[in-house]
Design a protein around this motif. Structure first.
Motif, PDB file in Angstrom:
ATOM      1  N   ASN A  39      10.638   2.873 -13.739  1.00 21.15           N
ATOM      2  CA  ASN A  39       9.276   3.343 -13.492  1.00 21.15           C
ATOM      3  C   ASN A  39       8.224   2.241 -13.567  1.00 21.15           C
ATOM      4  OD1 ASN A  39       9.944   6.049 -13.030  1.00 21.15           O
ATOM      5  ND2 ASN A  39      10.152   6.390 -15.222  1.00 21.15           N
ATOM      6  N   HIS A  40       8.656   0.996 -13.592  1.00 24.27           N
ATOM      7  CA  HIS A  40       7.711  -0.111 -13.625  1.00 24.27           C
ATOM      8  C   HIS A  40       7.261  -0.400 -12.190  1.00 24.27           C
ATOM      9  CE1 HIS A  40       5.900  -3.987 -14.397  1.00 24.27           C
ATOM     10  NE2 HIS A  40       6.079  -3.801 -15.689  1.00 24.27           N
ATOM     11  N   PRO A  41       5.957  -0.562 -11.951  1.00 25.69           N
ATOM     12  CA  PRO A  41       5.474  -0.739 -10.585  1.00 25.69           C
ATOM     13  C   PRO A  41       5.714  -2.123  -9.986  1.00 25.69           C
ATOM     14  CG  PRO A  41       3.640  -0.811 -12.121  1.00 25.69           C
ATOM     15  CD  PRO A  41       4.864  -0.446 -12.918  1.00 25.69           C
ATOM     16  N   TYR A  42       5.993  -3.126 -10.805  1.00 29.37           N
ATOM     17  CA  TYR A  42       6.155  -4.484 -10.293  1.00 29.37           C
ATOM     18  C   TYR A  42       7.370  -4.567  -9.378  1.00 29.37           C
ATOM     19  CZ  TYR A  42       7.173  -9.459 -10.137  1.00 29.37           C
ATOM     20  OH  TYR A  42       7.460 -10.723  -9.708  1.00 29.37           O
ATOM     21  N   ARG A  43       7.161  -5.118  -8.199  1.00 28.87           N
ATOM     22  CA  ARG A  43       8.242  -5.301  -7.234  1.00 28.87           C
ATOM     23  C   ARG A  43       8.709  -6.750  -7.307  1.00 28.87           C
ATOM     24  NH1 ARG A  43       8.576  -3.135  -1.178  1.00 28.87           N
ATOM     25  NH2 ARG A  43      10.194  -4.529  -0.445  1.00 28.87           N
ATOM     26  N   PRO A  44       9.893  -7.003  -7.853  1.00 29.09           N
ATOM     27  CA  PRO A  44      10.347  -8.375  -8.051  1.00 29.09           C
ATOM     28  C   PRO A  44      10.748  -9.042  -6.734  1.00 29.09           C
ATOM     29  CG  PRO A  44      12.099  -6.880  -8.579  1.00 29.09           C
ATOM     30  CD  PRO A  44      10.893  -6.038  -8.275  1.00 29.09           C
ATOM     31  N   THR A  45      10.729 -10.359  -6.770  1.00 27.87           N
ATOM     32  CA  THR A  45      11.226 -11.145  -5.643  1.00 27.87           C
ATOM     33  C   THR A  45      12.240 -12.133  -6.181  1.00 27.87           C
ATOM     34  OG1 THR A  45       9.427 -12.728  -5.915  1.00 27.87           O
ATOM     35  CG2 THR A  45       9.085 -10.967  -4.314  1.00 27.87           C
ATOM     36  N   ALA A  46      13.155 -12.518  -5.321  1.00 26.89           N
ATOM     37  CA  ALA A  46      14.155 -13.510  -5.714  1.00 26.89           C
ATOM     38  C   ALA A  46      13.462 -14.864  -5.806  1.00 26.89           C
ATOM     39  CB  ALA A  46      15.287 -13.550  -4.694  1.00 26.89           C
ATOM     40  N   LEU A  47      13.559 -15.477  -6.970  1.00 26.58           N
ATOM     41  CA  LEU A  47      12.902 -16.756  -7.206  1.00 26.58           C
ATOM     42  C   LEU A  47      13.933 -17.844  -7.418  1.00 26.58           C
ATOM     43  CD1 LEU A  47      10.211 -15.582  -9.781  1.00 26.58           C
ATOM     44  CD2 LEU A  47       9.890 -15.965  -7.339  1.00 26.58           C
ATOM     45  N   GLU A  48      13.616 -19.020  -6.952  1.00 27.25           N
ATOM     46  CA  GLU A  48      14.452 -20.178  -7.245  1.00 27.25           C
ATOM     47  C   GLU A  48      14.114 -20.623  -8.664  1.00 27.25           C
ATOM     48  OE1 GLU A  48      16.747 -21.434  -5.250  1.00 27.25           O
ATOM     49  OE2 GLU A  48      16.272 -20.199  -3.520  1.00 27.25           O
ATOM     50  N   ALA A  49      15.121 -20.751  -9.505  1.00 30.65           N
ATOM     51  CA  ALA A  49      14.902 -21.184 -10.887  1.00 30.65           C
ATOM     52  C   ALA A  49      15.238 -22.668 -10.998  1.00 30.65           C
ATOM     53  CB  ALA A  49      15.777 -20.382 -11.842  1.00 30.65           C
ATOM     54  N   ALA A  50      14.546 -23.331 -11.892  1.00 31.94           N
ATOM     55  CA  ALA A  50      14.832 -24.742 -12.138  1.00 31.94           C
ATOM     56  C   ALA A  50      16.248 -24.887 -12.689  1.00 31.94           C
ATOM     57  CB  ALA A  50      13.818 -25.311 -13.125  1.00 31.94           C
ATOM     58  N   GLU A  92      12.423  -0.915  -2.983  1.00 30.68           N
ATOM     59  CA  GLU A  92      11.537   0.110  -2.438  1.00 30.68           C
ATOM     60  C   GLU A  92      10.736   0.729  -3.569  1.00 30.68           C
ATOM     61  OE1 GLU A  92      14.220   2.833  -0.590  1.00 30.68           O
ATOM     62  OE2 GLU A  92      14.772   1.424   1.001  1.00 30.68           O
ATOM     63  N   HIS A  93       9.521   1.148  -3.245  1.00 32.84           N
ATOM     64  CA  HIS A  93       8.708   1.863  -4.223  1.00 32.84           C
ATOM     65  C   HIS A  93       9.121   3.326  -4.251  1.00 32.84           C
ATOM     66  CE1 HIS A  93       6.003  -1.340  -5.327  1.00 32.84           C
ATOM     67  NE2 HIS A  93       5.901  -1.667  -4.050  1.00 32.84           N
ATOM     68  N   THR A  94       9.014   3.945  -5.416  1.00 26.90           N
ATOM     69  CA  THR A  94       9.311   5.368  -5.537  1.00 26.90           C
ATOM     70  C   THR A  94       8.003   6.152  -5.450  1.00 26.90           C
ATOM     71  OG1 THR A  94       9.076   5.393  -7.944  1.00 26.90           O
ATOM     72  CG2 THR A  94      11.277   4.900  -7.061  1.00 26.90           C
ATOM     73  N   ALA A  95       8.116   7.437  -5.215  1.00 27.34           N
ATOM     74  CA  ALA A  95       6.933   8.290  -5.144  1.00 27.34           C
ATOM     75  C   ALA A  95       6.172   8.300  -6.469  1.00 27.34           C
ATOM     76  CB  ALA A  95       7.334   9.713  -4.762  1.00 27.34           C
ATOM     77  N   GLY A  96       6.875   8.096  -7.587  1.00 26.77           N
ATOM     78  CA  GLY A  96       6.251   8.109  -8.904  1.00 26.77           C
ATOM     79  C   GLY A  96       5.635   6.786  -9.306  1.00 26.77           C
ATOM     80  N   GLY A  97       5.656   5.788  -8.415  1.00 28.73           N
ATOM     81  CA  GLY A  97       5.038   4.503  -8.723  1.00 28.73           C
ATOM     82  C   GLY A  97       5.984   3.452  -9.249  1.00 28.73           C
ATOM     83  N   GLY A  98       7.250   3.778  -9.422  1.00 27.29           N
ATOM     84  CA  GLY A  98       8.235   2.800  -9.869  1.00 27.29           C
ATOM     85  C   GLY A  98       8.891   2.121  -8.682  1.00 27.29           C
ATOM     86  N   LYS A  99      10.129   1.691  -8.888  1.00 28.33           N
ATOM     87  CA  LYS A  99      10.848   1.005  -7.817  1.00 28.33           C
ATOM     88  C   LYS A  99      12.337   1.290  -7.898  1.00 28.33           C
ATOM     89  CE  LYS A  99      11.094  -3.167 -10.561  1.00 28.33           C
ATOM     90  NZ  LYS A  99      10.378  -2.550 -11.645  1.00 28.33           N
ATOM     91  N   VAL A 100      12.996   1.106  -6.782  1.00 33.93           N
ATOM     92  CA  VAL A 100      14.447   1.174  -6.680  1.00 33.93           C
ATOM     93  C   VAL A 100      14.894  -0.124  -6.038  1.00 33.93           C
ATOM     94  CG1 VAL A 100      16.412   2.324  -5.618  1.00 33.93           C
ATOM     95  CG2 VAL A 100      14.471   3.679  -6.374  1.00 33.93           C
ATOM     96  N   ILE A 101      15.807  -0.807  -6.676  1.00 34.87           N
ATOM     97  CA  ILE A 101      16.404  -1.998  -6.090  1.00 34.87           C
ATOM     98  C   ILE A 101      17.833  -1.618  -5.735  1.00 34.87           C
ATOM     99  CG2 ILE A 101      16.990  -4.424  -6.411  1.00 34.87           C
ATOM    100  CD1 ILE A 101      14.847  -4.538  -8.598  1.00 34.87           C
TER     101      ILE A 101
END
Length: 176
Positions: free
Chosen positions: A118-129, A155-164
């Protein structure tokens, strides 16, 4: 982990039948019956470290119990994806989402695993050091999915979270 009563069959759906539609021709073949391993299963778990191996074991056991025709390499890839996605939900979403959901959907030619929080932040794949020990989970998910010929997205969910999610094609495994 809770199973929410979703057993071995696909989720029930509204028939959506048109009462004015003509009767089906009994001599015409209808849609094929689902294969015995097809279906959708959803498990919920608290967003804590112990849920990572529990989710991985639940997915492995489900694939085995349903008789999904997956190679050992595909199973290992799916389990690594589940581990990474659940770990991300535990590490980055637990504060706003104390529960997470793992869903496994199996079709005739594919298997899809997803993790919802239910967290709204949509992550992205990041290059790590190179010196960092973490931060490559989504890159790993993307690479495993790509190598298997599948697809993944957030994808965002209707409740404001996300599904990966990640969907991988099933390849016919010879039965010995």
């Amino acid at each position: 982990m809770d199973d929410h009563g979703r057993g071995s069959g696909p989720r029930p759906t509204d028939s959506g039948e048109d009462p004015l539609a003509p009767e089906p021709d009994p001599f015409e073949p209808g849609p094929p019956d689902p294969l015995p391993y097809e279906g959708v299963w959803r498990f919920t778990a608290p967003a804590v470290d112990a849920s990572v191996p529990q989710a991985r074991h639940a997915v492995r056991d489900l694939l085995h119990r349903q008789g999904v025709p997956v190679s050992e390499d595909l199973v290992q890839g799916l389990l690594l994806i589940v581990s990474e996605l659940v770990t991300n939900a535990v590490r980055h979403a637990a504060l706003l989402s104390p529960m997470l959901a793992v869903e496994v959907a199996v079709g005739a030619e594919w298997v899809r695993v997803s993790v919802e929080d239910n967290h709204p932040y949509r992550p992205t794949a990041l290059e790590a050091a190179h010196s960092e020990t973490g931060g490559r989970g989504l890159l790993l998910v993307r690479e495993i999915t790509r190598e298997a010929g599948g697809a993944c997205d957030v994808e965002h969910t209707a409740g404001g979270g996300k599904v990966i999610w990640a969907a991988l094609p099933l390849k016919t495994v010879p039965v010995s």
